[in-house]
Design a protein around this motif. Structure first.
Motif: not given
Length: 441
Positions: A124, A219-220
């Motif tokens: 990420a 994303l995370t």
């Protein structure tokens, strides 16, 4: 002013021909919208793969989309950066415009996430560095993207990020007003910065940073930080900055996200500060095994059902008191107009009642659908109007008005001439181009 975009003209080629201008061998259809189709193609001279957007001139002629398309092409010509999709050339016939662009083989970042996992922080971080590098370059060229999200970020065959889709972008030398701010309401609801919705103007660079923060969270975490099936509830969460970080996030990342998702745009982290942040400056990328964490599951909140997909810039644009989108849907009953008022829902209800009573029984309040909702009848039952009020913040409310039955003239008479003038609506936003970036052939 917008730089001139040169367009080479031809006479007979179409997207369905095997060869375009003898330069490109046309391949499979990659996607389409309301005014354009995108094809895979191959350069005859070099064998290089390209993507070609084919735009119908007839469908954009005489509309705001014509200048919208030209602006997008002009913006892409300004931006030459390894993490931004390149535009190679623009060709044209009497009926079509062909935009020849870099072909990014890996597809959307969104599809990589939606397959069932989140990214590890190292991967990420790599993508976020590339995203911020591209964004810093855009801002240095006076371009504000305004619609950053995983669907508008591509990954190439080398695993590098490519920013794309500048259909809603703004140019500093054209769209910033005398107060130094942008005023057009646009973006995708889940990614839009809170200051865009209050219609008092916003800094394009800081709004882009907020969207980047939402992208990094997705994303995370594997799901959206601000999400609700009710659009107004989601806007409230955005205004208040209400989100929960998952337990697996590092404390450093949580701190970084809190600065990216700062609801106060003046204290929100800047691009320069992002580049110096400890989280972003940490070491390299782990091996490919760190890319996805499917064992953590995939939040159903991040699934995009078909009914939610259209919630793009049209929804936010329609909140503008200065832009009535009802004309897009003809004069048939059923269209909804939405305005933003800086009065409380209780005061709005009172003013609607007052306006109806002033008609001396020409129109009557027949039912209260909810605490802040009502139905108004007129013309001996032949006309019916629904009014629904939503509290957005302490100082803003959204009013949805729907004509269920009856002639448009009565709608204009009651809503436009009697009720609307009594409401304190926020400053009008200028008319803007439609939100779709490409349209169907």
């Amino acid at each position: 002013m917008m730089p001139e975009v040169s367009i080479s003209s031809g006479t007979s080629a179409t997207a369905r021909d095997a060869f375009l201008f003898g330069k490109y061998e046309m391949g499979r259809l990659l996607g389409c919208g309301a005014f354009a189709k995108v094809y895979h193609a191959r350069s005859v001279s070099t064998g290089q793969s390209v993507a070609i957007k084919v735009i119908s001139k007839a469908k954009i002629a005489g509309s705001a989309m014509s200048s919208h398309v030209k602006r997008e092409i002009s913006i892409m010509h300004r931006l030459r950066h390894p993490n931004i999709v390149k535009i190679y050339e623009v060709l044209a016939t009497k009926t079509k415009i062909y935009v020849v662009m870099e072909f990014v083989k890996g597809g959307e970042l969104f599809s990589k996430i939606s397959k069932g996992g989140r990214f590890g922080e190292d991967l990420a971080r790599k993508y976020f560095r590339q995203l911020i590098s591209a964004l810093e370059f855009c801002h240095s060229r006076g371009v504000y993207h305004r619609d950053l999200k995983p669907e508008n970020i591509l990954i190439d065959e080398n695993g590098d990020l490519k920013m794309t889709d500048f259909g809603l972008s703004a140019l500093s030398d054209e769209q910033i007003r005398s107060d130094g701010l942008l005023h057009t309401l646009c973006g995708t609801p889940a990614y839009v910065a809170p200051e865009i919705l209050n219609k008092k103007g916003y800094d394009g660079a800081r709004a882009d940073v907020w969207s980047c923060g939402v992208v990094l969270f997705v994303l995370t975490a594997g799901y959206l930080p601000f999400h609700d099936h009710n659009l107004m509830t989601m806007y409230k969460k955005i205004y208040r900055g209400e989100y929960r970080s998952p337990k697996w996030m590092s404390s450093d990342l949580k701190r970084f996200l809190s600065r990216l998702l700062d609801t106060n745009s003046k204290t929100r982290i800047t691009v320069d500060e992002i580049l110096r942040d400890p989280w972003l400056m940490k070491g390299g990328v782990d091996d490919e095994s760190s890319e996805f964490r499917p064992e953590d599951g995939f939040s159903p909140e991040f699934e995009y059902c078909p009914t939610e997909c259209p919630l793009n810039a049209f929804d936010i644009i329609s909140m503008s008191s200065g832009l009535d989108l009802s004309g897009l849907f003809g004069n048939s009953a059923g269209h909804v107009e939405r305005v933003v008022s800086c009065e409380s829902p209780e005061r709005i209800v009172g003013k609607v009642r007052e306006a109806v009573e002033s008609t001396k029984s020409e129109y009557n309040l027949i039912s209260t659908r909810s605490e802040w909702g009502m139905e108004i009848e007129g013309q001996k039952g032949k006309f019916m109007l629904e009014v629904e009020i939503h509290r957005l913040t302490d100082t803003l409310a959204v009013v949805d008005v729907k004509r269920k039955t009856g002639d448009i003239s009565h709608y204009q008479s009651l809503w436009k001439e009697k009720i609307m003038p009594k409401l304190t609506v926020t400053a009008e936003a200028p008319p803007v181009a439609a939100a779709a970036d490409c349209d169907q052939d």
